[in-house]
Design a protein around this motif. Sequence first.
Motif, PDB file in Angstrom:
ATOM      1  N   HIS A 110       0.844  -1.470  -0.152  1.00  0.00           N
ATOM      2  CA  HIS A 110       0.235  -0.140   0.004  1.00  0.00           C
ATOM      3  C   HIS A 110       0.967   1.523   0.136  1.00  0.00           C
ATOM      4  CE1 HIS A 110      -3.863  -2.263   0.700  1.00  0.00           C
ATOM      5  NE2 HIS A 110      -3.109  -3.340   0.972  1.00  0.00           N
ATOM      6  N   GLU A 111       0.503   1.843  -1.096  1.00  0.00           N
ATOM      7  CA  GLU A 111       1.383   3.146  -1.587  1.00  0.00           C
ATOM      8  C   GLU A 111       3.081   2.627  -1.698  1.00  0.00           C
ATOM      9  OE1 GLU A 111       0.170   6.063  -2.374  1.00  0.00           O
ATOM     10  OE2 GLU A 111      -1.439   6.513  -1.121  1.00  0.00           O
ATOM     11  N   PRO A 112       3.435   2.153  -2.211  1.00  0.00           N
ATOM     12  CA  PRO A 112       4.699   1.541  -2.540  1.00  0.00           C
ATOM     13  C   PRO A 112       5.904   2.522  -2.486  1.00  0.00           C
ATOM     14  CG  PRO A 112       3.548   1.302  -4.352  1.00  0.00           C
ATOM     15  CD  PRO A 112       2.264   2.128  -3.462  1.00  0.00           C
ATOM     16  N   PHE A 113       5.470   4.079  -2.972  1.00  0.00           N
ATOM     17  CA  PHE A 113       6.908   4.483  -3.132  1.00  0.00           C
ATOM     18  C   PHE A 113       7.328   6.013  -1.616  1.00  0.00           C
ATOM     19  CE2 PHE A 113       5.558   3.511  -7.804  1.00  0.00           C
ATOM     20  CZ  PHE A 113       6.772   3.035  -7.456  1.00  0.00           C
ATOM     21  N   ILE A 114       6.309   5.043  -0.548  1.00  0.00           N
ATOM     22  CA  ILE A 114       6.473   5.760   0.435  1.00  0.00           C
ATOM     23  C   ILE A 114       7.328   5.809   1.090  1.00  0.00           C
ATOM     24  CG2 ILE A 114       5.393   6.502   2.596  1.00  0.00           C
ATOM     25  CD1 ILE A 114       2.890   7.585   1.501  1.00  0.00           C
ATOM     26  N   ALA A 135      -3.025   8.189  -2.136  1.00  0.00           N
ATOM     27  CA  ALA A 135      -2.780   9.788  -2.591  1.00  0.00           C
ATOM     28  C   ALA A 135      -4.261   9.875  -3.686  1.00  0.00           C
ATOM     29  CB  ALA A 135      -1.852   9.824  -2.193  1.00  0.00           C
ATOM     30  N   ALA A 136      -4.705  11.180  -3.318  1.00  0.00           N
ATOM     31  CA  ALA A 136      -4.613  12.103  -4.890  1.00  0.00           C
ATOM     32  C   ALA A 136      -4.339  13.548  -4.527  1.00  0.00           C
ATOM     33  CB  ALA A 136      -6.201  11.837  -4.819  1.00  0.00           C
ATOM     34  N   GLY A 137      -4.571  14.424  -5.296  1.00  0.00           N
ATOM     35  CA  GLY A 137      -4.429  15.452  -5.086  1.00  0.00           C
ATOM     36  C   GLY A 137      -2.591  16.150  -5.868  1.00  0.00           C
ATOM     37  N   ASP A 138      -1.948  15.894  -5.250  1.00  0.00           N
ATOM     38  CA  ASP A 138      -0.362  16.425  -5.538  1.00  0.00           C
ATOM     39  C   ASP A 138       0.673  15.455  -4.654  1.00  0.00           C
ATOM     40  OD1 ASP A 138       1.342  16.726  -6.652  1.00  0.00           O
ATOM     41  OD2 ASP A 138       1.302  18.869  -7.335  1.00  0.00           O
ATOM     42  N   SER A 139       1.624  15.246  -4.929  1.00  0.00           N
ATOM     43  CA  SER A 139       2.498  14.637  -4.105  1.00  0.00           C
ATOM     44  C   SER A 139       3.629  15.015  -4.296  1.00  0.00           C
ATOM     45  CB  SER A 139       2.295  13.480  -4.285  1.00  0.00           C
ATOM     46  OG  SER A 139       3.545  12.369  -3.495  1.00  0.00           O
ATOM     47  N   PRO A 140       5.089  16.046  -3.233  1.00  0.00           N
ATOM     48  CA  PRO A 140       6.536  16.433  -3.494  1.00  0.00           C
ATOM     49  C   PRO A 140       6.825  15.052  -3.586  1.00  0.00           C
ATOM     50  CG  PRO A 140       5.444  17.256  -1.251  1.00  0.00           C
ATOM     51  CD  PRO A 140       4.218  16.553  -2.211  1.00  0.00           C
ATOM     52  N   SER A 141       6.505  14.096  -2.707  1.00  0.00           N
ATOM     53  CA  SER A 141       7.699  12.857  -3.584  1.00  0.00           C
ATOM     54  C   SER A 141       7.450  12.350  -4.632  1.00  0.00           C
ATOM     55  CB  SER A 141       6.913  12.129  -1.946  1.00  0.00           C
ATOM     56  OG  SER A 141       6.683  12.329  -0.999  1.00  0.00           O
ATOM     57  N   TYR A 142       6.338  12.245  -4.628  1.00  0.00           N
ATOM     58  CA  TYR A 142       6.264  11.838  -6.675  1.00  0.00           C
ATOM     59  C   TYR A 142       7.273  12.785  -8.060  1.00  0.00           C
ATOM     60  CZ  TYR A 142       2.879   8.105  -5.678  1.00  0.00           C
ATOM     61  OH  TYR A 142       1.824   7.298  -5.096  1.00  0.00           O
ATOM     62  N   LYS A 146      10.443  11.675  -8.739  1.00  0.00           N
ATOM     63  CA  LYS A 146      10.239  10.850  -9.978  1.00  0.00           C
ATOM     64  C   LYS A 146      11.395  10.385 -10.505  1.00  0.00           C
ATOM     65  CE  LYS A 146       9.307  13.483 -12.839  1.00  0.00           C
ATOM     66  NZ  LYS A 146       8.247  14.349 -14.485  1.00  0.00           N
ATOM     67  N   MET A 147      11.853  10.636 -11.283  1.00  0.00           N
ATOM     68  CA  MET A 147      13.545   9.501 -11.862  1.00  0.00           C
ATOM     69  C   MET A 147      14.077   8.443 -10.629  1.00  0.00           C
ATOM     70  SD  MET A 147      13.092  11.198 -14.455  1.00  0.00           S
ATOM     71  CE  MET A 147      14.917  10.733 -15.395  1.00  0.00           C
ATOM     72  N   SER A 148      13.799   8.338  -9.528  1.00  0.00           N
ATOM     73  CA  SER A 148      14.342   7.283  -8.869  1.00  0.00           C
ATOM     74  C   SER A 148      13.558   6.095  -8.639  1.00  0.00           C
ATOM     75  CB  SER A 148      14.517   7.669  -7.747  1.00  0.00           C
ATOM     76  OG  SER A 148      13.557   8.532  -6.288  1.00  0.00           O
ATOM     77  N   ARG A 172       1.084  10.272 -13.874  1.00  0.00           N
ATOM     78  CA  ARG A 172       0.794  11.869 -13.943  1.00  0.00           C
ATOM     79  C   ARG A 172       2.438  11.637 -13.977  1.00  0.00           C
ATOM     80  NH1 ARG A 172      -0.743  16.108 -10.212  1.00  0.00           N
ATOM     81  NH2 ARG A 172      -2.459  15.077 -10.468  1.00  0.00           N
ATOM     82  N   TYR A 173       2.945  10.750 -13.108  1.00  0.00           N
ATOM     83  CA  TYR A 173       4.852  11.072 -12.491  1.00  0.00           C
ATOM     84  C   TYR A 173       5.092   9.638 -13.221  1.00  0.00           C
ATOM     85  CZ  TYR A 173       3.616  15.241  -9.744  1.00  0.00           C
ATOM     86  OH  TYR A 173       3.344  16.590  -9.294  1.00  0.00           O
ATOM     87  N   ILE A 174       4.306   9.107 -13.288  1.00  0.00           N
ATOM     88  CA  ILE A 174       4.742   7.178 -13.644  1.00  0.00           C
ATOM     89  C   ILE A 174       4.526   6.347 -14.406  1.00  0.00           C
ATOM     90  CG2 ILE A 174       5.900   6.764 -11.405  1.00  0.00           C
ATOM     91  CD1 ILE A 174       4.848   4.626 -10.741  1.00  0.00           C
ATOM     92  N   GLY A 175       3.240   7.210 -15.008  1.00  0.00           N
ATOM     93  CA  GLY A 175       2.806   6.050 -15.920  1.00  0.00           C
ATOM     94  C   GLY A 175       1.685   4.719 -15.513  1.00  0.00           C
ATOM     95  N   GLY A 176       1.926   4.772 -16.606  1.00  0.00           N
ATOM     96  CA  GLY A 176       1.198   3.250 -16.536  1.00  0.00           C
ATOM     97  C   GLY A 176      -0.444   2.836 -16.207  1.00  0.00           C
ATOM     98  N   ASP A 177      -0.969   1.272 -16.381  1.00  0.00           N
ATOM     99  CA  ASP A 177      -2.200   1.870 -16.052  1.00  0.00           C
ATOM    100  C   ASP A 177      -3.063   1.012 -14.798  1.00  0.00           C
ATOM    101  OD1 ASP A 177      -2.704   2.715 -18.680  1.00  0.00           O
ATOM    102  OD2 ASP A 177      -2.091  -0.496 -19.252  1.00  0.00           O
TER     103      ASP A 177
END
Length: 398
Positions: A110-114, A135-142, A146-148, A172-177
């Motif tokens: 759950h939330e794998p990039f946190i 999460a929704a809205g915007d995220s500084p983490s993403y 993003k590159m990492s 928006r940041y990593i693409g995908g379905d």
Amino acid sequence: MAESELGGVEQRPARRLLRVAMVCPYSLSIPGGVQAQVMGLSRELRRMGIEVRVLAPCDGPPPATFVTPLGNSLPTSANGSMAPLAPDPSCSLRTMRALGDEQFDVLHLHEPFIPGPTQTAMLLHPAPVIATFHAAGDSPSYKYLKMSIKPAAANIAHAVAVSKDAAELVRRYIGGDYEILYNGVELDAYRNAPAHPTTGPTIFFCGRHEERKGLDVLLAAVQELGPDVRVWVGSTGPDSARLQAEYANDSRIEWLGRLTDADKMARLRGADAFCAPSLHGESFGVVLIEAMAAETPIVASGLDGYRNVATDGVDAVLVEPGDVGALAIALKRVLFEPGLSESLRKAGSVRANDFSMTALAQRYAEHYMRLATNRPKRDGPPIRESFLRGWRSRMMAD
């Protein structure tokens, strides 16, 4: 059993249970939407016969025997809130050990990039990964990572988002379905909970005491309501002391502090209205589903996340976020307008059926079975040994 060619009885090996790691980045000792989903989904999957073990930080005793605690959390700013995360190396090491020792068939992150256990599990990925984004809205983490994180997204075997808004953020940041699987609620627990008694028309709020949850707006709106109205305020947060001091002379407000699940259900069942006045940052209104399951009329902000669940005038009354006057009028209507409360209760109870935790667990179970069956075999030394050797080498080099 079956007869062998030698005439004896052949012992067939017992069928091995599917083993799933449910990994949560947030402390299970602190109430939150993701934590509630992790625990509720795990309980339902275990009832179905899937051997789920939850890996998560815990600031105290683990809440269930099937939880592996990974250490204490640190309050960390995230999405306009303070999240109880565990990004420290000791938590990462405990996560690695648990993944190596348990030999899971599937990892559900759950939330794998946190930063913390989910990110560690994503990088380690000793089994196929299902990732659920909340999460929704915007995220500084993403935005800044993003590159990492984008290369690590290749480790995801199946990606899920709890709403269209959550899917839009990560896409928006990593693409995908992303498959949209709405959050679930253990409906029977709410429907069968005993109702807490009230002494008058009662509004219930349960959420972190911080700006984005809109408790300021609710308490201001309550000043426009009559003296017979009562307000139950659940949970705590950074604004608790200020708000309690500001409204210290209002005897209508009862500050409940942190609530157990049983207490929350009882308060929902007993309240005449549940109010969710959030200002932003809500990807999905699971708390609204809980109120619907408890057959409690809802007054909430008309956020996109809440509109995923509720329809204004049908199963809830929705108002403009931050509008004190509109919120006061909506609460008056729900508490005192003949017929409105009952129609909201009935429609909400029907709507809650669309978000059964049982149905959600069955959908995830289908993915687990598919991924475990098609899991590629790994060559080389066990995951734990090889990864820990590399991890220790990197730490020494630093």
